[in-house]
Design a protein around this motif. Structure first.
Motif, short mmCIF file in Angstrom:
data_model
loop_
_atom_site.label_atom_id
_atom_site.label_comp_id
_atom_site.label_asym_id
_atom_site.label_seq_id
_atom_site.Cartn_x
_atom_site.Cartn_y
_atom_site.Cartn_z
N UNK A 206 -18.60 -10.41 11.06
CA UNK A 206 -17.34 -11.06 10.99
C UNK A 206 -16.92 -11.17 9.58
N UNK A 207 -17.66 -11.36 8.74
CA UNK A 207 -17.26 -11.40 7.32
C UNK A 207 -17.00 -10.10 6.83
N UNK A 208 -17.87 -9.19 7.11
CA UNK A 208 -17.47 -7.86 6.82
C UNK A 208 -16.14 -7.16 7.31
N UNK A 209 -15.85 -7.45 8.45
CA UNK A 209 -14.62 -7.02 9.25
C UNK A 209 -13.35 -7.58 8.70
N UNK A 210 -13.58 -8.92 8.40
CA UNK A 210 -12.42 -9.64 7.59
C UNK A 210 -12.38 -9.06 6.45
N UNK A 211 -13.39 -8.93 5.54
CA UNK A 211 -13.06 -8.26 4.22
C UNK A 211 -12.59 -6.94 4.30
N UNK A 212 -13.10 -5.99 4.98
CA UNK A 212 -12.55 -4.83 5.25
C UNK A 212 -11.23 -4.60 5.61
N UNK A 213 -10.59 -5.45 6.46
CA UNK A 213 -9.30 -5.50 6.96
C UNK A 213 -8.45 -6.01 6.01
N UNK A 214 -8.98 -6.72 4.99
CA UNK A 214 -7.83 -7.25 4.17
C UNK A 214 -7.89 -6.31 3.00
N UNK A 215 -9.07 -5.45 2.56
CA UNK A 215 -8.87 -4.54 1.47
C UNK A 215 -8.17 -3.42 2.24
N UNK A 216 -8.05 -2.90 3.52
CA UNK A 216 -7.28 -2.02 3.89
C UNK A 216 -5.95 -2.19 4.02
N UNK A 217 -5.71 -3.58 4.18
CA UNK A 217 -4.14 -4.04 4.46
C UNK A 217 -3.74 -4.11 2.99
N UNK A 218 -4.33 -4.52 1.85
CA UNK A 218 -3.82 -4.32 0.52
C UNK A 218 -3.54 -2.91 0.17
N UNK A 219 -4.55 -1.91 0.59
CA UNK A 219 -4.51 -0.59 0.16
C UNK A 219 -3.20 0.06 0.82
N UNK A 220 -2.93 -0.39 2.07
CA UNK A 220 -1.64 0.14 2.97
C UNK A 220 -0.59 -0.35 2.00
N UNK A 221 -0.47 -1.61 1.75
CA UNK A 221 0.71 -2.17 1.12
C UNK A 221 1.08 -1.58 -0.06
N UNK A 222 -0.15 -1.16 -1.00
CA UNK A 222 0.10 -0.41 -2.29
C UNK A 222 0.82 1.07 -1.89
N UNK A 223 0.11 1.54 -1.11
CA UNK A 223 0.62 2.69 -0.59
C UNK A 223 2.21 2.73 -0.36
N UNK A 224 2.49 1.92 0.62
CA UNK A 224 3.94 1.77 0.97
C UNK A 224 4.78 1.58 -0.18
N UNK A 225 4.40 0.61 -0.89
CA UNK A 225 5.16 0.18 -2.21
C UNK A 225 5.52 1.54 -2.87
N UNK A 226 4.49 2.42 -3.23
CA UNK A 226 4.57 3.63 -3.82
C UNK A 226 5.48 4.33 -3.12
N UNK A 227 5.42 4.68 -1.78
CA UNK A 227 6.38 5.44 -1.15
C UNK A 227 7.68 5.12 -1.24
N UNK A 228 7.99 3.89 -0.99
CA UNK A 228 9.30 3.24 -1.00
C UNK A 228 9.85 3.35 -2.44
N UNK A 229 9.07 3.13 -3.46
CA UNK A 229 9.57 3.59 -4.85
C UNK A 229 9.94 4.86 -5.06
N UNK A 230 9.23 5.81 -4.71
CA UNK A 230 9.56 7.31 -4.49
C UNK A 230 10.69 7.61 -3.80
N UNK A 231 10.92 6.90 -2.76
CA UNK A 231 12.21 7.30 -1.88
C UNK A 231 13.46 6.83 -2.79
#
Length: 96
Positions: free
Chosen positions: A44-69
């Motif tokens: 459970x802890x691993x799933x939650x931690x990994x989900x948060x890490x992936x969510x943060x990475x997705x936000x970072x990528x989206x911000x970069x893409x939006x800034x580029x656009x």
């Protein structure tokens, strides 16, 4: 078994972001006999931690893409607008 658990945690991490979702998923694995009750808390802890890490990475990528656009569309930023507002205020003060 450890390899399989890590693979599942990696693959399902993004989909499982809340503790409730993780607990539900892991409880299903315990019922099926895929995990022991002792292993379930770690999973459970691993799933939650990994989900948060992936969510943060997705936000970072989206911000970069939006800034580029925004840069490609040559849209004014908050900083640009703030600078213009300051300039207008300064010009108005000079004209008074």
């Amino acid at each position: 078994m450890d390899f399989i658990k890590k693979g599942l945690a990696f693959g399902l991490g993004l989909a499982v972001t809340s503790k409730e979702q993780a607990e539900k998923l892991v409880n299903e694995w315990v019922k099926k006999g895929d995990l022991s009750k002792e292993e379930s808390k770690d999973m459970i802890n691993q799933l939650i931690q990994r989900g948060e890490e992936q969510k943060d990475e997705l936000k970072r990528i989206m911000r970069e893409q939006l800034k580029q656009m925004m840069d490609e569309l040559d849209v004014a930023t908050k900083e640009d607008i703030h600078w213009l507002e300051q300039r207008i205020q300064n010009l108005e003060k000079r004209g008074e």
